[in-house]
Write a protein that holds these residues in place. Structure first.
Motif, PDB file in Angstrom:
ATOM      1  N   LEU A   7      35.488  30.245  37.540  1.00 53.07           N
ATOM      2  CA  LEU A   7      36.299  31.027  38.470  1.00 53.07           C
ATOM      3  C   LEU A   7      37.296  30.127  39.189  1.00 53.07           C
ATOM      4  CD1 LEU A   7      33.540  33.252  40.100  1.00 53.07           C
ATOM      5  CD2 LEU A   7      35.292  33.981  38.475  1.00 53.07           C
ATOM      6  N   PRO A   8      38.461  30.669  39.544  1.00 51.31           N
ATOM      7  CA  PRO A   8      39.407  29.887  40.339  1.00 51.31           C
ATOM      8  C   PRO A   8      38.777  29.495  41.674  1.00 51.31           C
ATOM      9  CG  PRO A   8      40.396  31.959  39.594  1.00 51.31           C
ATOM     10  CD  PRO A   8      38.943  32.013  39.250  1.00 51.31           C
ATOM     11  N   SER A   9      39.126  28.334  42.184  1.00 49.11           N
ATOM     12  CA  SER A   9      38.518  27.855  43.432  1.00 49.11           C
ATOM     13  C   SER A   9      38.774  28.806  44.602  1.00 49.11           C
ATOM     14  CB  SER A   9      39.014  26.456  43.770  1.00 49.11           C
ATOM     15  OG  SER A   9      40.425  26.458  43.923  1.00 49.11           O
ATOM     16  N   GLU A  10      39.884  29.519  44.567  1.00 52.09           N
ATOM     17  CA  GLU A  10      40.204  30.452  45.652  1.00 52.09           C
ATOM     18  C   GLU A  10      39.441  31.774  45.545  1.00 52.09           C
ATOM     19  OE1 GLU A  10      42.658  29.228  43.616  1.00 52.09           O
ATOM     20  OE2 GLU A  10      43.555  27.695  44.896  1.00 52.09           O
ATOM     21  N   PHE A  11      38.582  31.915  44.542  1.00 49.93           N
ATOM     22  CA  PHE A  11      37.848  33.168  44.370  1.00 49.93           C
ATOM     23  C   PHE A  11      36.942  33.462  45.566  1.00 49.93           C
ATOM     24  CE2 PHE A  11      35.192  36.428  42.458  1.00 49.93           C
ATOM     25  CZ  PHE A  11      36.118  37.137  41.711  1.00 49.93           C
ATOM     26  N   GLN A  70      37.891  52.360  41.584  1.00 48.10           N
ATOM     27  CA  GLN A  70      39.103  51.913  40.901  1.00 48.10           C
ATOM     28  C   GLN A  70      39.661  50.669  41.574  1.00 48.10           C
ATOM     29  OE1 GLN A  70      38.676  55.048  42.021  1.00 48.10           O
ATOM     30  NE2 GLN A  70      38.771  56.382  40.258  1.00 48.10           N
ATOM     31  N   TRP A  71      39.653  50.663  42.897  1.00 50.66           N
ATOM     32  CA  TRP A  71      40.142  49.490  43.626  1.00 50.66           C
ATOM     33  C   TRP A  71      39.308  48.265  43.264  1.00 50.66           C
ATOM     34  CZ3 TRP A  71      37.573  46.494  47.350  1.00 50.66           C
ATOM     35  CH2 TRP A  71      38.348  45.470  47.890  1.00 50.66           C
ATOM     36  N   LEU A  72      37.993  48.414  43.207  1.00 50.12           N
ATOM     37  CA  LEU A  72      37.131  47.278  42.861  1.00 50.12           C
ATOM     38  C   LEU A  72      37.481  46.699  41.490  1.00 50.12           C
ATOM     39  CD1 LEU A  72      33.562  48.384  44.006  1.00 50.12           C
ATOM     40  CD2 LEU A  72      34.901  46.483  44.918  1.00 50.12           C
ATOM     41  N   VAL A  73      37.699  47.573  40.528  1.00 51.83           N
ATOM     42  CA  VAL A  73      38.034  47.111  39.180  1.00 51.83           C
ATOM     43  C   VAL A  73      39.347  46.340  39.193  1.00 51.83           C
ATOM     44  CG1 VAL A  73      38.705  47.854  36.859  1.00 51.83           C
ATOM     45  CG2 VAL A  73      36.716  48.889  37.977  1.00 51.83           C
ATOM     46  N   PHE A  74      40.385  46.937  39.755  1.00 51.48           N
ATOM     47  CA  PHE A  74      41.687  46.270  39.764  1.00 51.48           C
ATOM     48  C   PHE A  74      41.676  45.018  40.629  1.00 51.48           C
ATOM     49  CE2 PHE A  74      43.156  50.686  38.707  1.00 51.48           C
ATOM     50  CZ  PHE A  74      43.481  50.394  37.392  1.00 51.48           C
ATOM     51  N   GLN A  75      40.961  45.061  41.725  1.00 52.04           N
ATOM     52  CA  GLN A  75      40.841  43.887  42.596  1.00 52.04           C
ATOM     53  C   GLN A  75      40.213  42.732  41.816  1.00 52.04           C
ATOM     54  OE1 GLN A  75      41.948  43.460  45.663  1.00 52.04           O
ATOM     55  NE2 GLN A  75      40.917  41.588  46.234  1.00 52.04           N
ATOM     56  N   THR A  76      39.170  43.018  41.070  1.00 55.73           N
ATOM     57  CA  THR A  76      38.460  41.981  40.320  1.00 55.73           C
ATOM     58  C   THR A  76      39.332  41.411  39.197  1.00 55.73           C
ATOM     59  OG1 THR A  76      36.355  43.019  40.858  1.00 55.73           O
ATOM     60  CG2 THR A  76      36.374  41.474  38.996  1.00 55.73           C
ATOM     61  N   ILE A  77      39.972  42.294  38.446  1.00 55.17           N
ATOM     62  CA  ILE A  77      40.825  41.824  37.347  1.00 55.17           C
ATOM     63  C   ILE A  77      41.952  40.955  37.899  1.00 55.17           C
ATOM     64  CG2 ILE A  77      42.470  42.528  35.563  1.00 55.17           C
ATOM     65  CD1 ILE A  77      40.660  45.065  35.209  1.00 55.17           C
ATOM     66  N   ALA A  78      42.627  41.435  38.928  1.00 55.86           N
ATOM     67  CA  ALA A  78      43.738  40.678  39.514  1.00 55.86           C
ATOM     68  C   ALA A  78      43.260  39.330  40.049  1.00 55.86           C
ATOM     69  CB  ALA A  78      44.388  41.492  40.632  1.00 55.86           C
ATOM     70  N   ALA A  79      42.075  39.321  40.643  1.00 56.52           N
ATOM     71  CA  ALA A  79      41.557  38.112  41.284  1.00 56.52           C
ATOM     72  C   ALA A  79      41.181  37.022  40.294  1.00 56.52           C
ATOM     73  CB  ALA A  79      40.348  38.466  42.145  1.00 56.52           C
ATOM     74  N   LEU A  80      40.938  37.379  39.054  1.00 57.28           N
ATOM     75  CA  LEU A  80      40.575  36.364  38.063  1.00 57.28           C
ATOM     76  C   LEU A  80      41.713  35.376  37.810  1.00 57.28           C
ATOM     77  CD1 LEU A  80      38.642  38.565  35.501  1.00 57.28           C
ATOM     78  CD2 LEU A  80      37.684  36.876  37.098  1.00 57.28           C
ATOM     79  N   VAL A  81      42.943  35.847  37.960  1.00 55.76           N
ATOM     80  CA  VAL A  81      44.103  34.984  37.729  1.00 55.76           C
ATOM     81  C   VAL A  81      44.873  34.718  39.019  1.00 55.76           C
ATOM     82  CG1 VAL A  81      46.302  34.788  36.467  1.00 55.76           C
ATOM     83  CG2 VAL A  81      44.290  35.767  35.341  1.00 55.76           C
TER      84      VAL A  81
END
Length: 140
Positions: A7-11, A70-81
């Motif tokens: 995971l990115p350090s900022e996760f 839906q927010w959780l899904v998009f939040q998680t996907i966006a947060a990976l990068v």
């Protein structure tokens, strides 16, 4: 530990955003529970035929629950990068749900629009998720 290294350090900011969203949901649920007692709305009834204020309080919570997965899904996907951007956008969305609820709690459903700025956060993580998908597919 290997997962954490992937995971990115900022996760960590994203995790804190999830915790903030949990606080928001707990707050909204508590408000419904208190209103249920105050306005004598018995289970299993979701709404009251007599108390429009209760219905506004309940709808603020229900509407948030309707969009939350839906927010959780998009939040998680966006947060990976884009963990930092996703966190900022997520905090905007979560904060807007408080504004939305407080406006709704007045009994004037039009005042729920105090939370309209939440679309910045919600649509933001959707656009970041699309970017992640396109990167993953090698489009850019």
């Amino acid at each position: 530990m290997a997962v954490l290294n992937a995971l990115p350090s900022e996760f960590g900011y994203v995790i804190l955003t999830y915790l903030y969203s949990w606080i928001m949901l707990a707050y909204l649920a508590t408000k419904v529970g208190s209103a249920r007692k105050k306005y004598n709305v018995k289970y299993p009834n979701m709404y009251s035929d007599k108390e429009p204020i209760y219905n506004c309080i309940q709808r603020a919570h229900q509407n948030t629950l309707e969009i939350y997965p839906q927010w959780l899904v998009f939040q998680t996907i966006a947060a990976l990068v884009y963990p930092l951007s996703a966190s900022v956008l997520g905090c905007i969305w979560v904060t807007s749900r408080f504004s939305y609820a407080w406006g709704y709690y007045t009994g004037d459903p039009a005042k729920r629009m105090y939370g309209v700025y939440g679309y910045i956060g919600y649509l933001g993580v959707i656009f970041l998720s699309i970017s992640v998908a396109l990167q993953q597919l090698g489009v850019y």
